[in-house]
Design an enzyme around this catalytic site. Structure first.
Site, PDB file in Angstrom:
ATOM      1  N   LYS A 295     -30.419-100.070  34.007  1.00 20.34           N
ATOM      2  CA  LYS A 295     -31.715-100.558  33.504  1.00 20.34           C
ATOM      3  C   LYS A 295     -32.541 -99.399  32.947  1.00 20.34           C
ATOM      4  O   LYS A 295     -32.226 -98.233  33.186  1.00 20.34           O
ATOM      5  CB  LYS A 295     -32.491-101.218  34.647  1.00 20.34           C
ATOM      6  CG  LYS A 295     -32.947-100.229  35.717  1.00 20.34           C
ATOM      7  CD  LYS A 295     -33.981-100.825  36.635  1.00 20.34           C
ATOM      8  CE  LYS A 295     -34.458 -99.740  37.606  1.00 20.34           C
ATOM      9  NZ  LYS A 295     -35.569-100.159  38.426  1.00 20.34           N
TER      10      LYS A 295
ATOM     11  N   TYR B  58     -54.696 -73.830  25.739  1.00 25.72           N
ATOM     12  CA  TYR B  58     -55.963 -74.559  25.838  1.00 25.72           C
ATOM     13  C   TYR B  58     -56.690 -74.190  27.126  1.00 25.72           C
ATOM     14  O   TYR B  58     -56.091 -74.110  28.188  1.00 25.72           O
ATOM     15  CB  TYR B  58     -55.724 -76.071  25.808  1.00 25.72           C
ATOM     16  CG  TYR B  58     -55.393 -76.570  24.429  1.00 25.72           C
ATOM     17  CD1 TYR B  58     -56.356 -76.577  23.427  1.00 25.72           C
ATOM     18  CD2 TYR B  58     -54.126 -77.025  24.126  1.00 25.72           C
ATOM     19  CE1 TYR B  58     -56.050 -77.031  22.150  1.00 25.72           C
ATOM     20  CE2 TYR B  58     -53.815 -77.481  22.841  1.00 25.72           C
ATOM     21  CZ  TYR B  58     -54.791 -77.477  21.868  1.00 25.72           C
ATOM     22  OH  TYR B  58     -54.484 -77.922  20.595  1.00 25.72           O
TER      23      TYR B  58
END
Lengths: 361, 361
Positions: free
Chosen positions: A42, A255
């Protein structure tokens, strides 16, 4: 003199042979040859490629697959025309049921509405997986509902339940769930049972019943967290070096400037970031591997770039290095998941679908 | 009596019209009409679909796009034959350079090796973006390198730099970077400049220079974190209800049993989990929205399933509800990112590529 070869692009290498070997290893752990070893493919085989994974497992003798929904089932049906395919989400409409019967898919039935769809359908009996909730508290009938269930139109392929703490071997809840399944066994004495996921297989043979459903262990997830991984590694996630940078002065990185380098520090800029599935939470925490060296990630992981401290690298190697391992034999999924404070499976399913993939078989 | 309609599958709805409106809004904030408003569509337009996003922006007048690499550039080139396309990763080999010239792509040049590739190429001059690191500490030349750069074969379209703290308006580092860019301007008096990302646009018009490069703000990221979002929402991420469950007894929920419900508690099981980009870190933390109600996520988010406490829902609604909003107008990206302790952009780029997408335009 630099070479002018194109950038080795990043890639995710998926060792299908190791998936197959993991499958055979799990199969060898089962009580006896009568126990079926299925495969949970799955969620696009936990993000690794449902087509490729189901294909190789079928070649290695796997004839039973578990998928999320019809779309996934049809991919497996194409590569494995005669396999048994079980659909976790079950059947949620008449048209869906018709399609399932047409493609010989077996729905998991987890609640009354799904059972009603079956019971209202003209052709009977219909093969189903009958799912009981013995502790996961998620999908599945509650044990107290049994007497009200109208099962006369169902041909029960397996009675199913799912473990909720199987990765903690000594957890008493496993035994509780086992006892609940055994009580179900008394209620359905002629039915076959499926209970164990990867973790369940390792809990012991009394957890195996008639069919086991490994998922994570096939893909190299360490079920015995903290101990040596009994499974082979499957995924290798590599980044390219975009820039070999020696700083001319003290400088902050990324950042927010969360890391500072000094004058003369060597930094590699990698072409991979959180877009690719190298999670931002790894900022200033994780490390990458290259040619015998472990290099710490510095600064905040960007969307498409990550910086690593390369001071340990000898100059020659620093200037020529092209690739580093982000996840693989040296940096395990388990290590990354621990740093990211999540489950190993989320590291797998989070890998960018778009990223170049190389399949080894 | 229940209806037997098929399960409304989960979906990600992407409002392209709002992307276009966000673009026009950002454009209206610029110093004057001479400033170019470009669009950063790298990383598959932050996971939302580079083809669809660049197409609508082009229709609304955007002629300048920033992408990660050649593969992405070619997608934009197809929809926008005459647009300017700038490639962040630049050119890392001769063949790559040939391809870039053929498709009229403009590479960002960020370090010496890339400059050498340009300088060693027979045809000159070559249009480039010349990238300087004024503080991000990642890609880009260091200011101290200027004198050593052999730029005579470059036709500089823009001198570029990138802000590292632009989302904190009052951070003194923004001003420091601005001064560094101004000093570059003295060194390249005849060149055009590009400096501002989304955050930079909001820092004020002295940060705009000749071209701005918004990314996140186009996609509804709230640049003014904690304040009212000036941008329109773009993404709506919906899950289907797989099961409406009323517990017959006290029960634990999900893996590890981290949440307990009592007898009579109402729980909705959703068909969405961390595979789909609904991050596991949201376990027992986030909430979903449905028909006027906010429902808390309970237990650990699974790979494909999430449970929510639905006790507040009136019985009728509880039994008939089919869909809930995970992210959208009511549950903002900002809320989810805060709970997940990450950047809003990672929430976007983490959305499952495979998930059904509906584009509004």
């Amino acid at each position: 003199m630099h070479s002018f070869q194109a950038l080795d692009s990043q890639y995710i290498k998926i060792n299908l042979l190791n998936v197959a070997k993991n499958y055979l290893k799990l199969k060898s752990m089962l009580k006896d040859a009568s126990v079926v070893c299925s495969a949970v493919v799955k969620a696009n085989a936990y993000g690794l490629g449902i087509k490729e994974v189901s294909e190789i497992l079928h070649q290695y003798g796997c004839c039973d697959f578990w998928v999320m929904n019809i779309e996934e089932a049809l991919i497996v049906r194409e590569t494995s025309p005669h396999a048994n395919i079980y659909v976790f989400q079950g059947v949620n409409g008449v048209e869906e049921l018709k399609a399932m019967l047409h493609y010989k898919l077996v729905p998991v039935v987890s609640h009354t509405r799904q059972l009603e769809i079956i019971n209202n359908f003209p052709n009977h009996p219909i093969e189903v997986i009958l799912n009981f909730d013995t502790g996961i508290g998620r999908d599945g009938f509650q044990l107290e509902e049994i007497e009200q269930l109208n099962l006369k139109y169902c041909d029960i392929r397996y009675v199913m339940s799912h473990l909720s703490r199987s990765e903690i071997k000594e957890h008493p809840f496993n035994e509780e769930q086992l006892q609940a399944v055994k009580s179900l066994k008394e209620r359905f004495p002629n039915s076959k049972f499926t209970f164990s996921n990867s973790g369940g297989i390792f809990l012991g043979q009394n957890y195996h019943f008639d069919l086991v459903r490994p998922g994570g262990a096939l893909y190299g997830v360490n079920i015995l967290e903290g101990k040596k991984n009994p499974m082979l590694n499957v995924v290798e996630f590599n980044a390219s070096v975009l820039n070999h940078k020696i700083f001319n002065k003290a400088h902050s990185i990324g950042y927010g400037g969360t890391y500072k380098v000094n004058k003369g520090d060597k930094v590699l800029i990698l072409n991979t970031g959180y877009y690719d599935g190298y999670r931002r939470v790894l900022s200033n925490k994780s490390r990458v591997y290259a040619e015998g060296f472990y290099l710490p990630v510095i600064g905040v992981v960007s969307m498409n770039l990550t910086a690593v401290d390369a001071n340990q690298l000898p100059d020659e190697l620093f200037h020529t290095i092209k690739n580093v391992e982000l996840i693989g034999e040296k940096i395990t999924i388990e290590e990354i998941a621990k740093l990211a404070n999540t489950d190993q499976r989320e590291i797998l399913t989070n890998l960018q679908y778009n990223c170049k993939r190389i399949y080894i078989k």
